[in-house]
Write a protein that holds these residues in place. Structure first.
Motif, PDB file in Angstrom:
ATOM      1  N   THR A 616       7.630   2.536   5.325  1.00  0.00           N
ATOM      2  CA  THR A 616       6.686   3.324   4.537  1.00  0.00           C
ATOM      3  C   THR A 616       6.706   2.960   3.063  1.00  0.00           C
ATOM      4  N   ASN A 617       7.696   2.165   2.635  1.00  0.00           N
ATOM      5  CA  ASN A 617       7.851   1.882   1.213  1.00  0.00           C
ATOM      6  C   ASN A 617       6.620   1.246   0.556  1.00  0.00           C
ATOM      7  N   PRO A 618       6.052   0.207   1.145  1.00  0.00           N
ATOM      8  CA  PRO A 618       4.894  -0.410   0.475  1.00  0.00           C
ATOM      9  C   PRO A 618       3.716   0.541   0.321  1.00  0.00           C
ATOM     10  N   ALA A 619       3.484   1.387   1.330  1.00  0.00           N
ATOM     11  CA  ALA A 619       2.378   2.340   1.236  1.00  0.00           C
ATOM     12  C   ALA A 619       2.589   3.299   0.073  1.00  0.00           C
ATOM     13  N   SER A 620       3.819   3.775  -0.090  1.00  0.00           N
ATOM     14  CA  SER A 620       4.105   4.689  -1.187  1.00  0.00           C
ATOM     15  C   SER A 620       3.897   4.011  -2.539  1.00  0.00           C
ATOM     16  N   ALA A 621       4.310   2.748  -2.631  1.00  0.00           N
ATOM     17  CA  ALA A 621       4.138   2.018  -3.890  1.00  0.00           C
ATOM     18  C   ALA A 621       2.666   1.856  -4.237  1.00  0.00           C
ATOM     19  N   VAL A 622       1.845   1.541  -3.249  1.00  0.00           N
ATOM     20  CA  VAL A 622       0.406   1.393  -3.476  1.00  0.00           C
ATOM     21  C   VAL A 622      -0.199   2.714  -3.935  1.00  0.00           C
ATOM     22  N   MET A 623       0.244   3.817  -3.336  1.00  0.00           N
ATOM     23  CA  MET A 623      -0.276   5.132  -3.728  1.00  0.00           C
ATOM     24  C   MET A 623       0.066   5.468  -5.170  1.00  0.00           C
ATOM     25  N   CYS A 624       1.122   4.860  -5.693  1.00  0.00           N
ATOM     26  CA  CYS A 624       1.516   5.087  -7.088  1.00  0.00           C
ATOM     27  C   CYS A 624       0.878   4.076  -8.030  1.00  0.00           C
ATOM     28  N   GLY A 625      -0.043   3.296  -7.520  1.00  0.00           N
ATOM     29  CA  GLY A 625      -0.741   2.336  -8.369  1.00  0.00           C
ATOM     30  C   GLY A 625       0.074   1.103  -8.678  1.00  0.00           C
ATOM     31  N   MET A 626       1.087   0.822  -7.870  1.00  0.00           N
ATOM     32  CA  MET A 626       1.940  -0.328  -8.138  1.00  0.00           C
ATOM     33  C   MET A 626       1.515  -1.543  -7.323  1.00  0.00           C
ATOM     34  N   LYS A 627       1.865  -2.677  -7.833  1.00  0.00           N
ATOM     35  CA  LYS A 627       1.615  -3.945  -7.145  1.00  0.00           C
ATOM     36  C   LYS A 627       2.873  -4.324  -6.380  1.00  0.00           C
ATOM     37  N   VAL A 628       2.736  -4.533  -5.068  1.00  0.00           N
ATOM     38  CA  VAL A 628       3.886  -4.840  -4.223  1.00  0.00           C
ATOM     39  C   VAL A 628       4.152  -6.341  -4.217  1.00  0.00           C
TER      40      VAL A 628
END
Length: 981
Positions: A616-628
């Protein structure tokens, strides 16, 4: 009743009093599966003389915690319950008319006892193996059908965390699908305050501009991609939104309506007046207030958006025999598959509560729900008439259950004092208005109390009978039928509902059947003593926005739990607000984002995520406006430190965070974890540790000591909150001292009473990230479970549990390694608390897929481990500390027996397509109906192991064709003849 505190033996060969039983209290011995002799036997298989020797070789010495956790001394079940009962007594149970999306209600006892208090329902896992989850899948299909009917929209999902989160997901969906180039979102000022708060939190990192305004005067001069409206409004007013929606659609925007589902039994549903999305909470469908949760939110929309719908959707398909069967539909949306392309985090369901809400509708039916709604509305009309007779002005003539009563400022204090004397809570809008929301529990006696408060006298100039209400009349009265499916019309007697619930329960495999060895999911014992306080009125009947002076018991619970979790993790502070592991990830990353912004480094937006991280980590990062940015792993499954250094150097100026799971999702304690943290810190980033695998750390090492800055904890994993078939959960975050000012706040907690110490998690701070959940402390009522677990286990018990979890995983790995290679091991050829078994070679040698083994395990009476994740073609096994050696051996014997069945295919003694694995699982019907044409016997299919003859769990359906269901998408109840044909 007095419980003995003497050690309780778990088998005839357990010593009456040995060193371990002297060290541990009686509950810890019951929580931990293997007894002393069994532990020794497993250690001998592994070649170790003691548990400590095993741990010394498994966990890197550099990160070991060389002291005992500073926690209260362990208590017996009886003592812990008595202690918590005293804390609960400090809560004041009042009649709350606060509303704002939360209402007291009646849980039908047949539902409370047979679902909420039933381990057959609450210990099941997410239905990723649908053949053994048909019961809860049917209940969830009922939930979706209920929502589709009530909202007038085409599809609905199987629940979300809360109404505010659902509104935020609607905003994200609108942002993603709207063709108009705009970044502004209109939010009606009449929405619930907590919904507005969560929307603002979610919008900020995505660069969305929230416009809060009056829908009646908004002129669309600024382009918007969407809007959200409350129906009825937060102050109770029923607005006709059709003109606004027409204008929004003309501008290319999508409109979400946050609707109370009970009101929709009387009011025109959102889908009929043009809404694109409807969201809301089903809390008042029999779910206790619980100081904010857990409750099941709903999300409904048009079918054209089915692939953008957040969360899970239950769909209808067919099994191998052509029989209707259910499964999670459109699973390509699973976020651990989509990873950095994800727009939401899939792990956001409240299955147990959605099941309860659906059964509330099944029990009452359309006529019953309408009768409840009409009674509430009629009482509200009578209340309004009486208040007007007393000289008060009601804000609106069109309402369902809520009144905004206008006051003279001088009267407010006297009214509130009178309310306090009668244990009544009202909503305070400001010094000139209060709100009163009635509910299912309201009686005419309650109306008299309210009138006497506003009249400032017990002598009223009228009686309730004089003010009797006519039939309800609304400008938007509902004209269409709902809940017409037979399932909502067959089970209105308790006898019939009881049998229906039991029938569904028997279709599901839960921890009452066997171990559920899913890697990274920690399906451990959810002890009865931990569950009992959930149903106590002192915790269940508290409104989330009740005055803090009435919630002293909860505040004590929060303070203690925060302190204990901080000690266990090594952090300076904890926020209990995130109400799922996914929300914990999201909140933790937002805290990091806010920290960077406070230092003038808002440009830091790169999140490094190893390929071994939790899914679930990448999805959470995207939701925070971050670039994975992905970081590679080496051949041993460890983070490739050289690749990490290169990526950190490359993105040094933009590096925001590293998300790392520890022990890794590959099931090993990485030796370089401290170096990894140091690398990230040296480039200005923060370390986010995913606490999904905290079950391997408690009492042995601590994230805060290792070098993490933030860590979320899955209380529904490590700390015993049950999975409930896929929710509820809790995902609090712990943070280092420099991040304390950024922990989540909440708009509905504006001030603190001097007599109540402020919980660290909600100290007002101008830098906090805002709310991430609808309620200030998330799903507060289930925190009692983790409190009980920690109190009953104590420091020694928690540490012993971690050691045994690691022992059990290594024992399974050792027993199976000659049959299925263990893909990754640590430095000393050991695994952490889970292991990955490599099955990839079997496809070439025997044409056996991973699913074939997973389904064949069902015939042996087991739920499959986690399949094809984090590595395709593998299974990830986590036994937890709660399983006995006997159960571990039974599971290993099943996999060994399956390997022998595969060997017969490899030797071509058995056909590669018509065999026990390809045709698994075998239902009772498939064995007895029709002519048997397979080359293996019925006995081999049904009773592959000795224990199956003693007790057999039968799957309700054969192997399900998921692709057929996705091609023929149906997410509501089929006609009943489809199930009987």
């Amino acid at each position: 009743m007095v419980l003995s505190t003497a050690p309780i033996t778990k088998s005839s060969d357990r010593p009456i009093l040995d060193e371990r039983s002297q060290k541990l209290n009686n509950f810890a011995q019951r929580h931990i599966g293997p007894n002393s002799n069994e532990i020794q036997q497993m250690l001998e298989v592994l070649g170790f003389s003691s548990l400590d020797a095993l741990i010394d070789q498994t966990v890197p010495q550099a990160i070991r915690l060389n002291k005992s956790l500073h926690l209260p001394e362990a208590q017996s079940e009886y003592a812990a319950l008595a202690k918590l009962k005293k804390i609960a007594a400090k809560n004041q149970v009042c009649r709350s008319y606060i509303g704002t999306g939360y209402y007291d209600c009646i849980t039908p006892p047949v539902i409370g006892r047979n679902i909420l208090e039933n381990p057959g329902w609450y210990t099941a896992y997410t239905p990723y193996q649908p053949e053994i989850a048909q019961g809860r899948l049917e209940a969830l299909l009922n939930f979706q059908t209920m929502i589709i009917d009530l909202t007038g929209l085409e599809i609905a999902n199987a629940s979300l965390l809360d109404e505010a989160t659902a509104a935020a997901e609607a905003m994200s969906l609108s942002y993603g699908v709207c063709k108009k180039k705009a970044n502004a979102y209109f939010v009606s000022r009449d929405c619930h305050p907590q919904t507005i708060d969560v929307l603002q939190t979610r919008a900020k990192p995505l660069g969305i501009n929230i416009i809060i305004g009056d829908h009646q005067t908004f002129d669309f001069d600024q382009p918007i991609f969407g809007a959200v409206l409350q129906y009825p409004a937060s102050d109770g007013t029923i607005y006709d939104y059709r003109a606004f929606i027409e204008k929004a659609h003309a501008e290319g925007a999508l409109v979400t309506v946050a609707a109370d589902p009970l009101s929709l039994t009387l009011l025109t549903p959102p889908g009929e007046f043009g809404a694109d999305i409807a969201v809301g909470s089903t809390q008042r469908f029999g779910i206790p207030l619980g100081f904010g949760g857990p409750h099941a939110a709903y999300f409904a929309t048009k079918e054209e958006y089915k692939r953008q719908v957040p969360g899970r959707i239950v769909g209808v398909s067919k099994d191998a025999q052509g029989k209707p069967a259910l499964r999670l539909a459109l699973q390509t949306r699973e976020q651990h598959i989509r990873r950095e392309k994800a727009t939401s985090n899939i792990c956001t369901a409240q299955v147990l509560l959605a099941v309860m809400a659906s059964m509330y509708a099944v029990y009452h039916g359309a006529s019953g729900l309408r009768a409840i709604a009409e009674n509430i509305h009629n009482l509200t009309v009578i209340l309004a008439t009486g208040l007007e007779r007393l000289g008060y002005k009601i804000n609106s003539k069109d309402f369902f259950d809520t009144l905004r009563v206008e006051l003279e400022t001088s009267k407010l204090q006297a009214i509130l004092q009178a309310c306090q004397a009668r244990n009544i809570n009202l909503r305070i809008f400001d010094t000139t208005a209060v709100g009163i929301s009635l509910d299912e529990t309201t009686t005419t006696e309650d109306l008299i109390d309210l009138w006497q408060i506003f009249a400032a006298t017990d002598d009223l100039p009228f009686t309730p009978e004089e003010l009797s209400s006519p039939s309800p009349h609304f400008p938007l009265a509902r004209q269409t039928s709902y809940l017409t499916h037979p399932v909502f019309n067959r089970y209105h007697s308790e006898t019939e509902l009881l049998r229906y619930l039991h029938k569904l329960e028997t279709k599901d495999l839960s921890l009452t059947t066997s171990m559920i060895p899913l890697g990274s999911c920690t399906m451990k014992l959810n002890a009865t003593a931990e569950m009992i306080p959930v149903t106590w009125e002192e915790f269940g009947k508290i409104h989330p926005f009740a005055p803090l002076s009435q919630t002293r018991g909860y505040q004590i619970l929060f303070q203690q739990l925060e302190a204990w979790l901080a000690e266990i993790t090594g952090f300076a502070g904890v926020s209990l607000q995130p109400n799922a592991g996914s929300q914990g990830e999201y909140a933790g990353l937002l805290v990091i984002h806010q920290y960077h912004e406070s230092r003038g480094e808002a440009h830091r937006n790169v999140c490094l995520i190893p390929t071994s991280a939790h899914g679930t980590n990448p999805a959470s990062a995207v939701m925070c406006g971050m670039k994975v940015v992905a970081v590679a792993c080496d051949l041993d499954g460890n983070i490739d430190v050289s690749d990490l250094k290169a990526k950190a150097e490359k993105h040094s100026n933009e590096l925001a965070a590293l998300m790392v799971t520890y022990p890794s999702t590959h099931g090993v304690f990485e030796e370089a974890i401290q170096e990894i943290c140091a690398v990230v810190h040296s480039h200005g980033g923060q370390v986010y540790m995913d606490g999904a695998n905290m079950n391997a750390q408690v009492g042995i090492c601590r994230p805060g000591d290792i070098g993490a800055d933030v860590c979320h904890l899955n209380l529904h994993k490590t700390f015993c909150i049950p999975h409930g078939g896929g929710g509820p959960g809790m995902g609090p975050i712990g943070v280092a001292s420099h991040l304390l000012p950024f922990l989540p706040g909440h708009v509905m907690v504006r001030s603190w009473e001097e007599s109540i110490p402020s919980p660290q998690s909600l100290i007002p701070s101008p830098q906090h990230i805002g709310a991430v959940a609808a309620a200030p402390w998330g799903s507060a009522s289930i925190l009692v479970i983790s409190w009980m677990y920690i109190v009953m286990m104590g420091a020694d018990g928690l540490t012993e549990a971690t050691k045994v979890a690691i022992l059990n995983a290594n024992y399974i790995a050792k027993r199976l390694e000659s049959y299925y290679p263990v893909l990754y091991k640590g430095k000393n050829d050991l695994v952490a608390h889970e292991c990955i078994l490599d099955l990839r070679s079997l496809k070439k040698s025997a044409s056996i897929e991973i699913d074939d083994i997973a389904k064949r395990l069902i015939d042996y009476g087991f739920h499959a481990p986690t399949v094809s994740w984090p590595v395709a073609g593998t299974i990830m096994v986590e036994p937890t500390e709660s399983e006995s050696k006997e159960e571990l051996d039974r599971f290993c014997d099943a996999l060994i027996s399956i390997r022998q069945e595969i060997a017969e295919i490899e030797s071509r003694k058995v056909d590669t397509q018509d065999n026990v694995l390809k045709n698994a699982p075998h239902t009772a019907e498939s064995l007895i109906a029709g002519e048997w044409q397979h080359p293996y016997s019925r006995e081999q299919a049904a009773y592959p192991a000795p224990w199956n003859r003693e007790h057999k769990f039968w799957p309700a359906v054969g192997r399900i064709d998921s692709a057929f269901g996705d091609r023929n998408f149906v997410c509501s109840c089929l006609p009943m003849d489809a199930y009987s044909s």
